[in-house]
Write a protein that holds these residues in place. Structure first.
Motif, PDB file in Angstrom:
ATOM      1  N   ASN A   1      33.106  47.046  41.700  1.00  0.00           N
ATOM      2  CA  ASN A   1      33.008  46.150  40.546  1.00  0.00           C
ATOM      3  C   ASN A   1      33.423  44.737  40.914  1.00  0.00           C
ATOM      4  O   ASN A   1      32.819  43.762  40.456  1.00  0.00           O
ATOM      5  CB  ASN A   1      33.872  46.676  39.395  1.00  0.00           C
ATOM      6  CG  ASN A   1      33.257  47.872  38.702  1.00  0.00           C
ATOM      7  OD1 ASN A   1      32.028  48.021  38.673  1.00  0.00           O
ATOM      8  ND2 ASN A   1      34.078  48.734  38.144  1.00  0.00           N
ATOM      9  N   GLU A   2      34.439  44.628  41.757  1.00  0.00           N
ATOM     10  CA  GLU A   2      34.862  43.295  42.210  1.00  0.00           C
ATOM     11  C   GLU A   2      33.766  42.637  43.038  1.00  0.00           C
ATOM     12  O   GLU A   2      33.541  41.427  42.934  1.00  0.00           O
ATOM     13  CB  GLU A   2      36.146  43.408  43.031  1.00  0.00           C
ATOM     14  CG  GLU A   2      37.367  43.798  42.209  1.00  0.00           C
ATOM     15  CD  GLU A   2      38.626  43.864  43.043  1.00  0.00           C
ATOM     16  OE1 GLU A   2      38.678  43.192  44.085  1.00  0.00           O
ATOM     17  OE2 GLU A   2      39.551  44.584  42.648  1.00  0.00           O
TER      18      GLU A   2
ATOM     19  N   LYS B   1      30.548  43.151  42.726  1.00  0.00           N
ATOM     20  CA  LYS B   1      29.498  42.746  41.785  1.00  0.00           C
ATOM     21  C   LYS B   1      29.853  41.419  41.118  1.00  0.00           C
ATOM     22  O   LYS B   1      29.017  40.506  41.048  1.00  0.00           O
ATOM     23  CB  LYS B   1      29.296  43.829  40.719  1.00  0.00           C
ATOM     24  CG  LYS B   1      28.236  43.478  39.685  1.00  0.00           C
ATOM     25  CD  LYS B   1      28.181  44.525  38.576  1.00  0.00           C
ATOM     26  CE  LYS B   1      29.407  44.452  37.686  1.00  0.00           C
ATOM     27  NZ  LYS B   1      29.310  45.364  36.512  1.00  0.00           N
ATOM     28  N   THR B   2      31.082  41.310  40.629  1.00  0.00           N
ATOM     29  CA  THR B   2      31.515  40.075  39.959  1.00  0.00           C
ATOM     30  C   THR B   2      31.464  38.892  40.916  1.00  0.00           C
ATOM     31  O   THR B   2      30.967  37.812  40.575  1.00  0.00           O
ATOM     32  CB  THR B   2      32.947  40.245  39.418  1.00  0.00           C
ATOM     33  OG1 THR B   2      32.971  41.329  38.476  1.00  0.00           O
ATOM     34  CG2 THR B   2      33.421  38.969  38.732  1.00  0.00           C
TER      35      THR B   2
ATOM     36  N   ASN C   1      28.867  35.605  40.619  1.00  0.00           N
ATOM     37  CA  ASN C   1      29.408  34.243  40.585  1.00  0.00           C
ATOM     38  C   ASN C   1      28.734  33.370  41.639  1.00  0.00           C
ATOM     39  O   ASN C   1      28.494  32.177  41.422  1.00  0.00           O
ATOM     40  CB  ASN C   1      30.921  34.265  40.815  1.00  0.00           C
ATOM     41  CG  ASN C   1      31.688  34.773  39.614  1.00  0.00           C
ATOM     42  OD1 ASN C   1      31.184  34.750  38.494  1.00  0.00           O
ATOM     43  ND2 ASN C   1      32.892  35.257  39.827  1.00  0.00           N
TER      44      ASN C   1
ATOM     45  N   GLU D   1      22.584  41.090  33.070  1.00  0.00           N
ATOM     46  CA  GLU D   1      23.649  40.199  33.527  1.00  0.00           C
ATOM     47  C   GLU D   1      23.039  38.951  34.181  1.00  0.00           C
ATOM     48  O   GLU D   1      23.506  37.833  33.974  1.00  0.00           O
ATOM     49  CB  GLU D   1      24.543  40.930  34.525  1.00  0.00           C
ATOM     50  CG  GLU D   1      25.726  40.119  35.035  1.00  0.00           C
ATOM     51  CD  GLU D   1      26.757  39.835  33.974  1.00  0.00           C
ATOM     52  OE1 GLU D   1      27.450  38.810  34.097  1.00  0.00           O
ATOM     53  OE2 GLU D   1      26.870  40.630  33.012  1.00  0.00           O
TER      54      GLU D   1
END
Length: 205
Positions: free
Chosen positions: A147-148, A150-151, A155, A190
């Protein structure tokens, strides 16, 4: 039979016992290991450590393939696949479900972009892969910090597209962009949030 070479990556110190695990492989339910003994060794303890590593791979590190790094530097879509082999975030994770998928879709629609749009894609594609090389070199084991990742990656989408795509170029290629991202899965939604923000910045309705 599965064979795992972890080099000298496990060191266990317990009082006067100190050994390095250099290689091990698992066959059925049996574990075999090659050890270099420094001041004696407890084989039962050795097997416990190895079972722990096999059972909980997220605590282990993964290798870095120079060929995969080279693919990232060149903007090769295959970078996402070799990164996935290391990180193993799964078929619904960012690397396969979004990055690899849309890297290839941008290439398949490449001829539909204007000349300026093609130059922008030639800028953005390696920008996106290069931004993840540092994450790849972290050598995290299977399933770690997906998940990190992906974030962090999303960005960098914003940064790469802002650096590579001007408002005029986007406006003249808007229809093609919409064809590229013509799906409604969660990761694509997203991306659409970012596209909408970019359009708002450019005053595009």
């Amino acid at each position: 039979m599965s064979y795992i070479d972890i080099g000298r990556c496990v060191k266990y110190i317990n009082g006067k016992s100190d050994f390095f695990v250099t290689k091990f492989y698992a066959e059925s339910s049996y574990l075999h290991c090659t050890l270099y003994t420094i001041e004696g060794m407890d084989l039962t303890l050795c097997k416990f450590v190895l079972i722990f590593l096999v059972t909980f791979p997220k605590f282990t590190t993964a290798s870095v393939d120079p060929e995969c790094v080279a693919k990232g530097n060149s903007g090769d879509c295959q970078f996402y696949k070799c990164f996935e082999q290391q990180r193993q975030c799964g078929s619904s994770g960012y690397l396969l479900a979004f990055a690899y998928k849309y890297c290839n879709r941008r290439k398949s629609f490449f001829s539909s972009f204007t000349t300026a749009g093609q130059k922008s894609m030639d800028c953005a594609t390696p920008c996106l892969t290069k931004a993840l090389i540092g994450k790849y070199k972290e050598s995290l084991g299977p399933g770690q910090k997906c998940n990190e990742l992906k974030t962090y990656a999303f960005n960098n989408h914003v940064k790469c597209y802002q650096n590579c795509v001007s408002c005029d170029v986007y406006l003249s290629n808007k229809a093609v962009v919409r064809k590229v991202y013509s799906f409604s899965d969660p990761l694509t939604l997203e991306a659409w949030k970012q596209i909408s923000a970019f359009e708002k910045k450019c005053n595009i309705g």
